[in-house]
Design a protein around this motif. Structure first.
Motif, mmCIF file in Angstrom:
data_model
loop_
_atom_site.group_PDB
_atom_site.id
_atom_site.type_symbol
_atom_site.label_atom_id
_atom_site.label_comp_id
_atom_site.label_asym_id
_atom_site.label_seq_id
_atom_site.Cartn_x
_atom_site.Cartn_y
_atom_site.Cartn_z
ATOM 1 N N TRP A 127 -53.257 -6.434 25.716
ATOM 2 C CA TRP A 127 -52.357 -7.178 24.836
ATOM 3 C C TRP A 127 -53.038 -7.535 23.512
ATOM 4 O O TRP A 127 -52.465 -7.365 22.441
ATOM 5 C CB TRP A 127 -51.858 -8.423 25.538
ATOM 6 C CG TRP A 127 -50.963 -9.292 24.709
ATOM 7 C CD1 TRP A 127 -51.240 -10.522 24.202
ATOM 8 C CD2 TRP A 127 -49.631 -8.985 24.268
ATOM 9 N NE1 TRP A 127 -50.172 -11.015 23.490
ATOM 10 C CE2 TRP A 127 -49.162 -10.089 23.511
ATOM 11 C CE3 TRP A 127 -48.779 -7.888 24.449
ATOM 12 C CZ2 TRP A 127 -47.895 -10.115 22.935
ATOM 13 C CZ3 TRP A 127 -47.507 -7.930 23.875
ATOM 14 C CH2 TRP A 127 -47.084 -9.027 23.134
ATOM 15 N N ASN A 128 -54.258 -8.022 23.580
ATOM 16 C CA ASN A 128 -54.968 -8.408 22.370
ATOM 17 C C ASN A 128 -55.334 -7.201 21.516
ATOM 18 O O ASN A 128 -55.299 -7.279 20.285
ATOM 19 C CB ASN A 128 -56.226 -9.205 22.728
ATOM 20 C CG ASN A 128 -55.909 -10.642 23.091
ATOM 21 O OD1 ASN A 128 -55.653 -11.487 22.249
ATOM 22 N ND2 ASN A 128 -55.913 -10.942 24.382
ATOM 23 N N ARG A 168 -53.590 -4.447 21.383
ATOM 24 C CA ARG A 168 -52.304 -4.056 20.785
ATOM 25 C C ARG A 168 -51.993 -4.918 19.571
ATOM 26 O O ARG A 168 -51.539 -4.430 18.531
ATOM 27 C CB ARG A 168 -51.224 -4.171 21.855
ATOM 28 C CG ARG A 168 -49.786 -3.966 21.363
ATOM 29 C CD ARG A 168 -49.102 -5.301 21.136
ATOM 30 N NE ARG A 168 -47.665 -5.167 20.952
ATOM 31 C CZ ARG A 168 -46.893 -6.117 20.462
ATOM 32 N NH1 ARG A 168 -47.427 -7.292 20.101
ATOM 33 N NH2 ARG A 168 -45.589 -5.925 20.331
ATOM 34 N N ASN A 169 -52.247 -6.229 19.652
ATOM 35 C CA ASN A 169 -51.984 -7.133 18.534
ATOM 36 C C ASN A 169 -52.907 -6.856 17.344
ATOM 37 O O ASN A 169 -52.477 -6.903 16.192
ATOM 38 C CB ASN A 169 -52.133 -8.580 18.984
ATOM 39 C CG ASN A 169 -51.015 -9.018 19.915
ATOM 40 O OD1 ASN A 169 -49.950 -8.397 19.956
ATOM 41 N ND2 ASN A 169 -51.251 -10.062 20.675
ATOM 42 N N ARG A 170 -54.173 -6.576 17.633
ATOM 43 C CA ARG A 170 -55.104 -6.253 16.538
ATOM 44 C C ARG A 170 -54.726 -4.939 15.874
ATOM 45 O O ARG A 170 -54.919 -4.770 14.665
ATOM 46 C CB ARG A 170 -56.532 -6.202 17.065
ATOM 47 C CG ARG A 170 -57.111 -7.575 17.405
ATOM 48 C CD ARG A 170 -58.615 -7.506 17.588
ATOM 49 N NE ARG A 170 -58.980 -6.647 18.702
ATOM 50 C CZ ARG A 170 -59.092 -7.077 19.957
ATOM 51 N NH1 ARG A 170 -58.852 -8.347 20.249
ATOM 52 N NH2 ARG A 170 -59.433 -6.243 20.916
ATOM 53 N N PHE A 210 -51.669 -6.086 13.569
ATOM 54 C CA PHE A 210 -51.926 -7.037 12.489
ATOM 55 C C PHE A 210 -53.202 -6.750 11.697
ATOM 56 O O PHE A 210 -53.324 -7.179 10.552
ATOM 57 C CB PHE A 210 -51.988 -8.455 13.055
ATOM 58 C CG PHE A 210 -50.715 -8.892 13.716
ATOM 59 C CD1 PHE A 210 -49.571 -9.138 12.961
ATOM 60 C CD2 PHE A 210 -50.635 -9.043 15.094
ATOM 61 C CE1 PHE A 210 -48.385 -9.531 13.560
ATOM 62 C CE2 PHE A 210 -49.461 -9.436 15.706
ATOM 63 C CZ PHE A 210 -48.334 -9.683 14.940
ATOM 64 N N THR A 253 -42.820 -8.266 23.359
ATOM 65 C CA THR A 253 -43.027 -6.836 23.157
ATOM 66 C C THR A 253 -41.993 -6.341 22.144
ATOM 67 O O THR A 253 -41.004 -7.022 21.847
ATOM 68 C CB THR A 253 -42.881 -6.092 24.495
ATOM 69 O OG1 THR A 253 -41.720 -6.589 25.197
ATOM 70 C CG2 THR A 253 -44.103 -6.307 25.372
ATOM 71 N N LYS A 254 -42.200 -5.138 21.633
ATOM 72 C CA LYS A 254 -41.376 -4.671 20.518
ATOM 73 C C LYS A 254 -39.916 -4.458 20.899
ATOM 74 O O LYS A 254 -39.041 -4.526 20.036
ATOM 75 C CB LYS A 254 -41.976 -3.388 19.928
ATOM 76 C CG LYS A 254 -43.300 -3.631 19.208
ATOM 77 C CD LYS A 254 -43.812 -2.388 18.519
ATOM 78 C CE LYS A 254 -42.954 -2.016 17.322
ATOM 79 N NZ LYS A 254 -43.504 -0.846 16.598
#
Length: 234
Positions: free
Chosen positions: A174-175, A177-179, A182, A83-84
């Protein structure tokens, strides 16, 4: 060891023509296991203090979800996902703020999956109709959230869905958030909720192959409407 000691030890053994075999003395069945070896190492580690409560490993590893999701949830349990806040502490990220809600809040695991305003909307859509939803979500950590996820006092398809639901929701959040980070994918709560339902359906199909039983149940329609079928019965 002196020669006399060696001879005494050998004299106590009876030899025969049978094939020799290995025995692991740390297990009752004399068979080696990683668990028994791990326990032996811990017992000989002078600074090790056994935990008051055993780590709930079965909660993740026996869940009816794909292996990659198990690894993710295990890493989340162990506080290992990046996480950040962790990236910021390692000077990898320029800030530690949650990009999902953009509310100027630090992105910790607890915030991202439970306290974030976007995640809260997702959970509201999934289990908001339950009277104890607030209690379920008021956990001090994601680990405690999964550990205290209540059992559904019913049997059948609804129970299976209920057990998988929290893992699918964490995985999709989670996925997504990643998309967002990125691929600059916009935040869409309704889309996330639908992805969670689709994920539950996909995991069920992999584990139990329910598609082959459509002659008895209309599973596709069931999955699309499953949230309304889970009632507050625990």
């Amino acid at each position: 060891m002196e020669m006399n000691d060696l001879m005494i030890m050998l004299n106590a053994r009876s030899l025969n023509l049978e094939m020799d075999s290995w025995e692991w003395k740390w297990n009752k069945d004399k068979k080696f296991s990683v668990k028994s070896f791990y326990n032996v190492l811990l017992r000989f580690h002078k600074e090790y203090v056994a935990p008051i409560e055993p780590f709930p490993h079965k909660l993740v590893w026996e869940a009816k979800i794909p292996l990659n999701a198990k690894f993710f949830c295990w890493s989340l349990f162990r506080g290992r996902i990046l996480t950040k806040d962790k990236l910021f502490d390692r000077n990898i990220s320029g800030d530690n703020l949650c990009i999902l809600c953009n509310d100027n809040k630090v992105e910790t695991s607890l915030h991202l999956f439970l306290d974030c305003s976007v995640s809260a909307q997702v959970w509201q859509a999934l289990i908001g109709h339950l009277t104890r939803a607030g209690i379920i979500l008021a956990a001090e950590s994601v680990k405690m959230f999964l550990t205290n996820w209540p059992s559904l006092h019913s049997r059948g398809f609804g129970e299976i869905i209920w057990d998988i639901l929290p893992f699918a929701a964490l995985w999709v959040i989670w996925n997504h958030r990643n998309r967002l980070i990125f691929e600059q994918e916009p935040v869409e709560v309704n889309k996330m909720v639908q992805q969670i339902k689709n994920t539950v359906w996909a995991w069920l199909d992999v584990e139990w192959n329910y598609r082959s039983r459509k002659k008895d149940h209309k599973f596709s329609d069931f999955i699309c409407n499953w949230a309304g079928l889970i009632t507050d019965q625990w």
